[in-house]
Enzyme design. Structure first.
Site, PDB file in Angstrom:
ATOM      1  N   PRO A   9       0.470  -1.196  -0.047  1.00 24.33           N
ATOM      2  CG  PRO A   9      -0.346  -1.266   2.525  1.00 24.33           C
ATOM      3  CD  PRO A   9       0.618  -1.952   1.261  1.00 24.33           C
ATOM      4  CG  ASN A  10      -0.238   4.761   1.141  1.00 27.39           C
ATOM      5  OD1 ASN A  10      -1.842   4.226   0.408  1.00 27.39           O
ATOM      6  ND2 ASN A  10      -0.314   4.135   2.380  1.00 27.39           N
ATOM      7  NE  ARG A  17       3.243   6.798   2.500  1.00 24.10           N
ATOM      8  CZ  ARG A  17       3.823   5.878   3.283  1.00 24.10           C
ATOM      9  NH1 ARG A  17       3.982   5.076   2.404  1.00 24.10           N
ATOM     10  NH2 ARG A  17       3.235   5.806   4.516  1.00 24.10           N
ATOM     11  CE1 TYR A  22       8.772   4.769   3.221  1.00 23.52           C
ATOM     12  CE2 TYR A  22       6.670   6.941   3.704  1.00 23.52           C
ATOM     13  CZ  TYR A  22       7.349   5.717   3.546  1.00 23.52           C
ATOM     14  OH  TYR A  22       6.824   5.049   4.649  1.00 23.52           O
ATOM     15  CG  ASN A  73       8.181  -1.918   0.381  1.00 29.72           C
ATOM     16  OD1 ASN A  73       7.574  -2.211   1.377  1.00 29.72           O
ATOM     17  ND2 ASN A  73       9.120  -0.629   0.251  1.00 29.72           N
ATOM     18  CB  ALA A  76       1.143   0.453   6.022  1.00 28.77           C
ATOM     19  CD  GLU A  97      11.165  -7.429   5.849  1.00 27.99           C
ATOM     20  OE1 GLU A  97       9.481  -6.676   6.120  1.00 27.99           O
ATOM     21  OE2 GLU A  97      11.641  -7.249   5.535  1.00 27.99           O
ATOM     22  CG  HIS A  99      11.207  -2.458   4.249  1.00 24.37           C
ATOM     23  ND1 HIS A  99       9.508  -2.574   3.932  1.00 24.37           N
ATOM     24  CD2 HIS A  99      10.735  -3.099   5.113  1.00 24.37           C
ATOM     25  CE1 HIS A  99       8.945  -3.303   5.088  1.00 24.37           C
ATOM     26  NE2 HIS A  99       9.950  -3.812   5.374  1.00 24.37           N
ATOM     27  NE  ARG A 106       9.534   5.258   9.189  1.00 28.66           N
ATOM     28  CZ  ARG A 106       8.349   5.277   8.070  1.00 28.66           C
ATOM     29  NH1 ARG A 106       8.423   4.631   7.317  1.00 28.66           N
ATOM     30  NH2 ARG A 106       7.168   6.209   7.754  1.00 28.66           N
TER      31      ARG A 106
END
Length: 145
Positions: A9-10, A17, A22, A73, A76, A97, A99, A106
């Site tokens: 998502p996103n 965003r 990012y 990825n 969320a 994975e 990111h 974070r």
């Protein structure tokens, strides 16, 4: 050798965003980087993005017998989705994975990664470069395999 790159998502809003977190490159730039990296590495690739957990689970399940590896990825869903973890474990396709940000630096709630439990390696905090490194690592992993 074929790989599936899944974005959660996103990620379709890259460049819009939180660009300080990012980056300013958009989703098309990410897809181009992935496709170029795979072409140079002699890999077939499909890139998939969804804002819906079930669609990601379905795509992982559909990868069985079609793809040799997955770069994911989960965004969320990294921190919430046992369903994505279970799908990755069920198909037993080697996965990496990725990111864009360094989630280890974070918020506390981002410290848990369910997907990581089914992945052979994680790349984070490298921006879009993490995808390139993840793809190349996965190719090497599959070749050694």
């Amino acid at each position: 050798m074929n790989i599936l790159v899944i974005n959660g998502p996103n990620l379709n809003l890259l460049g819009i965003r939180e660009p300080d977190l990012y980056g300013r490159q958009d989703y098309a730039a990410l897809v181009a980087l992935v496709e170029d990296t795979c072409a140079q590495a002699g890999l077939g690739v499909e890139v998939f993005q969804s804002n819906h957990e079930g669609a990601i689970v379905d795509k992982i399940q559909q990868a069985l017998g079609k793809f040799d590896g997955i770069v994911i990825n989960p965004a969320a869903y990294t921190h919430t989705s046992v369903a994505i973890l279970d799908a990755l474990k069920a198909v037993q396709i080697p996965a990496v994975e990725v990111h864009i940000s360094d989630v280890s630096q974070r918020e506390d709630f981002r410290q848990v990664s369910y997907a990581r439990l089914a992945c052979v390696k994680t790349f984070m905090g490298l921006g879009l470069e993490g995808y390139r490194q993840g793809i190349l690592y996965l190719k090497d992993y599959l070749t050694r395999g």
